[in-house]
Design a protein around this motif. Structure first.
Motif, PDB file in Angstrom:
ATOM      1  N   ASN A 109      51.960  75.483  24.569  1.00  0.00           N
ATOM      2  CA  ASN A 109      53.072  75.886  25.426  1.00  0.00           C
ATOM      3  C   ASN A 109      54.129  74.786  25.442  1.00  0.00           C
ATOM      4  O   ASN A 109      53.950  73.743  26.060  1.00  0.00           O
ATOM      5  N   ILE A 110      55.235  75.010  24.718  1.00  0.00           N
ATOM      6  CA  ILE A 110      56.287  73.998  24.624  1.00  0.00           C
ATOM      7  C   ILE A 110      57.499  74.379  25.468  1.00  0.00           C
ATOM      8  O   ILE A 110      58.601  73.882  25.228  1.00  0.00           O
ATOM      9  N   THR A 111      57.312  75.242  26.456  1.00  0.00           N
ATOM     10  CA  THR A 111      58.414  75.647  27.328  1.00  0.00           C
ATOM     11  C   THR A 111      59.081  74.421  27.941  1.00  0.00           C
ATOM     12  O   THR A 111      58.430  73.575  28.551  1.00  0.00           O
ATOM     13  N   GLY A 112      60.388  74.307  27.752  1.00  0.00           N
ATOM     14  CA  GLY A 112      61.139  73.191  28.294  1.00  0.00           C
ATOM     15  C   GLY A 112      61.027  71.924  27.470  1.00  0.00           C
ATOM     16  O   GLY A 112      61.575  70.880  27.833  1.00  0.00           O
ATOM     17  N   MET A 113      60.333  71.994  26.336  1.00  0.00           N
ATOM     18  CA  MET A 113      60.100  70.817  25.514  1.00  0.00           C
ATOM     19  C   MET A 113      60.767  71.001  24.154  1.00  0.00           C
ATOM     20  O   MET A 113      60.769  72.103  23.598  1.00  0.00           O
ATOM     21  N   ASP A 114      61.347  69.948  23.596  1.00  0.00           N
ATOM     22  CA  ASP A 114      61.902  70.013  22.250  1.00  0.00           C
ATOM     23  C   ASP A 114      61.639  68.693  21.537  1.00  0.00           C
ATOM     24  O   ASP A 114      60.950  67.810  22.056  1.00  0.00           O
ATOM     25  N   TYR A 115      62.199  68.555  20.337  1.00  0.00           N
ATOM     26  CA  TYR A 115      61.915  67.384  19.517  1.00  0.00           C
ATOM     27  C   TYR A 115      62.303  66.082  20.203  1.00  0.00           C
ATOM     28  O   TYR A 115      61.698  65.016  19.973  1.00  0.00           O
ATOM     29  N   SER A 116      63.332  66.130  21.070  1.00  0.00           N
ATOM     30  CA  SER A 116      63.791  64.899  21.708  1.00  0.00           C
ATOM     31  C   SER A 116      62.767  64.348  22.692  1.00  0.00           C
ATOM     32  O   SER A 116      62.751  63.142  22.959  1.00  0.00           O
ATOM     33  N   ASP A 117      61.896  65.202  23.228  1.00  0.00           N
ATOM     34  CA  ASP A 117      60.816  64.705  24.086  1.00  0.00           C
ATOM     35  C   ASP A 117      59.899  63.781  23.300  1.00  0.00           C
ATOM     36  O   ASP A 117      59.427  62.758  23.813  1.00  0.00           O
ATOM     37  N   LEU A 118      59.619  64.146  22.051  1.00  0.00           N
ATOM     38  CA  LEU A 118      58.760  63.312  21.214  1.00  0.00           C
ATOM     39  C   LEU A 118      59.457  62.005  20.845  1.00  0.00           C
ATOM     40  O   LEU A 118      58.823  60.950  20.768  1.00  0.00           O
ATOM     41  N   LEU A 119      60.763  62.066  20.633  1.00  0.00           N
ATOM     42  CA  LEU A 119      61.503  60.844  20.339  1.00  0.00           C
ATOM     43  C   LEU A 119      61.539  59.918  21.552  1.00  0.00           C
ATOM     44  O   LEU A 119      61.461  58.697  21.411  1.00  0.00           O
ATOM     45  N   VAL A 120      61.641  60.495  22.737  1.00  0.00           N
ATOM     46  CA  VAL A 120      61.556  59.687  23.959  1.00  0.00           C
ATOM     47  C   VAL A 120      60.194  59.011  24.036  1.00  0.00           C
ATOM     48  O   VAL A 120      60.079  57.818  24.346  1.00  0.00           O
ATOM     49  N   ALA A 121      59.125  59.781  23.739  1.00  0.00           N
ATOM     50  CA  ALA A 121      57.770  59.226  23.793  1.00  0.00           C
ATOM     51  C   ALA A 121      57.604  58.047  22.852  1.00  0.00           C
ATOM     52  O   ALA A 121      56.822  57.128  23.125  1.00  0.00           O
ATOM     53  N   ASN A 122      58.351  58.055  21.748  1.00  0.00           N
ATOM     54  CA  ASN A 122      58.242  56.993  20.757  1.00  0.00           C
ATOM     55  C   ASN A 122      59.300  55.913  20.918  1.00  0.00           C
ATOM     56  O   ASN A 122      59.382  55.008  20.079  1.00  0.00           O
ATOM     57  N   SER A 123      60.097  56.020  21.970  1.00  0.00           N
ATOM     58  CA  SER A 123      61.163  55.045  22.223  1.00  0.00           C
ATOM     59  C   SER A 123      61.138  54.530  23.658  1.00  0.00           C
ATOM     60  O   SER A 123      62.078  53.867  24.083  1.00  0.00           O
ATOM     61  N   TYR A 124      60.064  54.828  24.402  1.00  0.00           N
ATOM     62  CA  TYR A 124      60.153  54.567  25.831  1.00  0.00           C
ATOM     63  C   TYR A 124      60.168  53.082  26.178  1.00  0.00           C
ATOM     64  O   TYR A 124      60.743  52.676  27.195  1.00  0.00           O
ATOM     65  N   LEU A 125      59.575  52.228  25.322  1.00  0.00           N
ATOM     66  CA  LEU A 125      59.678  50.799  25.597  1.00  0.00           C
ATOM     67  C   LEU A 125      61.122  50.340  25.522  1.00  0.00           C
ATOM     68  O   LEU A 125      61.570  49.493  26.297  1.00  0.00           O
ATOM     69  N   ASP A 126      61.871  50.912  24.590  1.00  0.00           N
ATOM     70  CA  ASP A 126      63.277  50.560  24.420  1.00  0.00           C
ATOM     71  C   ASP A 126      64.114  51.156  25.543  1.00  0.00           C
ATOM     72  O   ASP A 126      65.048  50.520  26.042  1.00  0.00           O
ATOM     73  N   LEU A 127      63.760  52.370  25.943  1.00  0.00           N
ATOM     74  CA  LEU A 127      64.493  53.006  27.042  1.00  0.00           C
ATOM     75  C   LEU A 127      64.304  52.240  28.343  1.00  0.00           C
ATOM     76  O   LEU A 127      65.230  52.134  29.145  1.00  0.00           O
TER      77      LEU A 127
END
Length: 501
Positions: A109-127
């Motif tokens: 169920n990817i409702t409300g989720m897109d590719y940018s969520d995964l990019l956030v997950a892989n960039s959160y230390l930088d964010l």
């Protein structure tokens, strides 16, 4: 009756053909870590990763990442989509798109989720290094010890290099139950096989190594005067930078495979990084130059942006050893020796006769942080050996036995394509030889299963214990040929064809 059976199975075969794009396999799913191998283009590897680990990726996203970001999540997604404060290569955006498609096709169920969520997950230390995200407060540490040449002479390593790394994190049941190793076999001609060790959903390199024997591990850096990420700068996420250094066949095109590839990847970001980071990188000792065998990079968003430390620096760790935790040592001559640094310094002796076991034990005994030690990783590149212990059953990694992997086996090219049913089940490998594994990506727990041969005769009929979602079948007594696996689950009945050869 037999013709009806074959009509049904042929129809099922045609259904499965649509999933031929799943270019991956689950190598193992035991010991509290799932090992998955994916191959093909960036998109194809992302799709296979998303499909095979759909439920695990969603578990981490829904129960760790979303609560951690809270109201900041949409702003973080906007930042990675715009590509101004945080910039990410198109290849990795394509891979994230593939992951989302794979998760969806696996029934997630990817409702409300897109590719940018995964990019956030892989960039959160930088964010979190950008001022507006400073309140995220992710707690993670790490430490590494590298030994080579004079340090390992006189032992079974005989001058070869070894690096042991602690991944330290706040104890979190979601992360601890979704640890993964993802092995990439790229089809791109300018890339090489590489692997990451981390958590489901990670597609970048927090801890990684490649087929050339080069490894790189990211640490957080604490200390005063580091500064915060600028709202007017464009930062490449540290894990993606490390991935590029590992994944490119020869990042700097110098014809060599050593830590200079990682150093040059780090140097490509001339204005530093969004937060204070440390990267420990090591390659084979055959490089014959200490600075190309082992190096520590201290990275910040403030000048000096990038500082490299090798064993020529007077860091109080003797011989051909480098140790790093979470404080700057060479940057501005900080010499910031934390408790763990002093523990290692005081217990490494003269730094000689450091075998692989001694390298491991120094870290296990003197550099562990206790309960928060989630993974303990050792690479011995010239022996093609990976040793790995992980957090499980409430015990931190350093208290658990390590498992040994052969790097050549991990990076071996496989042609087995997983056969997928329409009801969330998968079997692997297919074709199979001596063992077949049946699993469920979702909640379709297995009640019972039967295997038919190509005449329609039942050759196996078993009840599943405790409504299992993973079963192994011994195929040693099976003749070569086509078989059909019929599954009765909580979600209904289905059938999957497979081959024994």
């Amino acid at each position: 009756m037999k013709s009806l059976f074959f009509s049904i199975t042929l129809m099922l075969l045609s259904v499965n053909i649509s999933y031929s794009q799943v270019k991956g396999t689950i190598v193992s799913d035991t010991g509290n870590i799932t090992i998955v191998k994916v191959w093909g283009t960036h998109y194809e590897r992302g799709y296979a990763y998303g499909f095979l680990l759909s439920s695990r990726i969603l578990n981490v996203y829904n129960n760790y990442l979303k609560p951690a970001f809270g109201a900041n999540l949409q702003n973080a997604k906007t930042i990675v989509q715009q590509g101004t404060l945080i910039r990410i290569d198109q290849d990795y955006k394509d891979e994230a798109q593939g992951m989302i498609s794979g998760i969806s096709d696996a029934g997630g169920n990817i409702t409300g989720m897109d590719y940018s969520d995964l990019l956030v997950a892989n960039s959160y230390l930088d964010l979190q290094g950008i001022t507006t995200f400073k309140n995220l407060n992710f707690k993670n540490g790490c430490s590494s010890l590298m030994s080579w040449d004079a340090a390992t002479n006189g032992t079974t390593l005989n001058g070869k290099s070894a690096i042991t790394r602690h991944l330290d994190w706040s104890v979190n049941s979601t992360l601890n139950s979704n640890q993964v190793m993802v092995i990439h076999i790229p089809s791109e001609t300018d890339e090489q096989p590489w692997a990451l060790i981390g958590f489901a959903g990670q597609m970048s390199a927090l801890s990684g190594f490649n087929n050339s024997g080069v490894s790189a591990f990211q640490h957080m850096m604490s200390g005063t005067g580091l500064g915060a990420g600028s709202s007017s700068s464009s930062y490449e996420p540290i894990w993606f930078t490390i991935r590029k250094g590992l994944e490119k066949y020869d990042y700097n095109n110098d014809g060599l495979h050593n830590v200079q590839d990682i150093k040059d990847a780090l140097l490509s970001n001339t204005l530093g990084y969004a937060d204070g980071f440390i990267v420990a990188t090591m390659g084979p000792a055959a490089s014959n130059q200490d600075s190309l065998i082992a190096c520590v990079a201290e990275l910040t968003p403030a000048t000096p942006y990038i500082t490299f430390r090798t064993n020529t620096f007077a860091d109080s760790i003797p011989s051909d050893n480098l140790y790093v935790a979470n404080s700057p040592i060479k940057r501005n001559n900080a010499y910031n020796f934390c408790t763990r640094y002093n523990n290692v310094k005081n217990n490494i002796g003269n730094g000689l006769l450091i075998s692989a076991n001694q390298n491991w034990d120094i870290m296990r005994l003197y550099s562990n942080v206790g309960a928060g030690n989630i993974q303990m990783i050792q690479l011995i590149p010239e022996d093609r050996t990976l040793n790995l212990a992980v957090y499980k059953l409430g015990r931190p990694a350093y208290q658990n036995n390590k498992k040994t992997f052969n790097i050549d086996s991990l990076f071996s090219i496989t042609t087995n394509i997983i056969s997928i049913s329409k009801d969330e089940f998968f079997i692997y490998p297919n074709p199979a030889k001596t063992k077949l594994y049946l699993g469920s990506n979702g909640s379709a727990n297995i009640i019972s299963y039967k295997i038919y041969d190509n005449t329609g005769k039942i050759v196996v009929s078993e009840e599943a214990s405790n409504n299992s979602n993973q079963i192994s079948v011994d195929l040693k007594s099976f003749s070569n040929g086509i078989y059909y696996l019929n599954i009765d689950s909580k979600k209904g009945k289905t059938s999957i064809p497979f081959v024994v050869n």
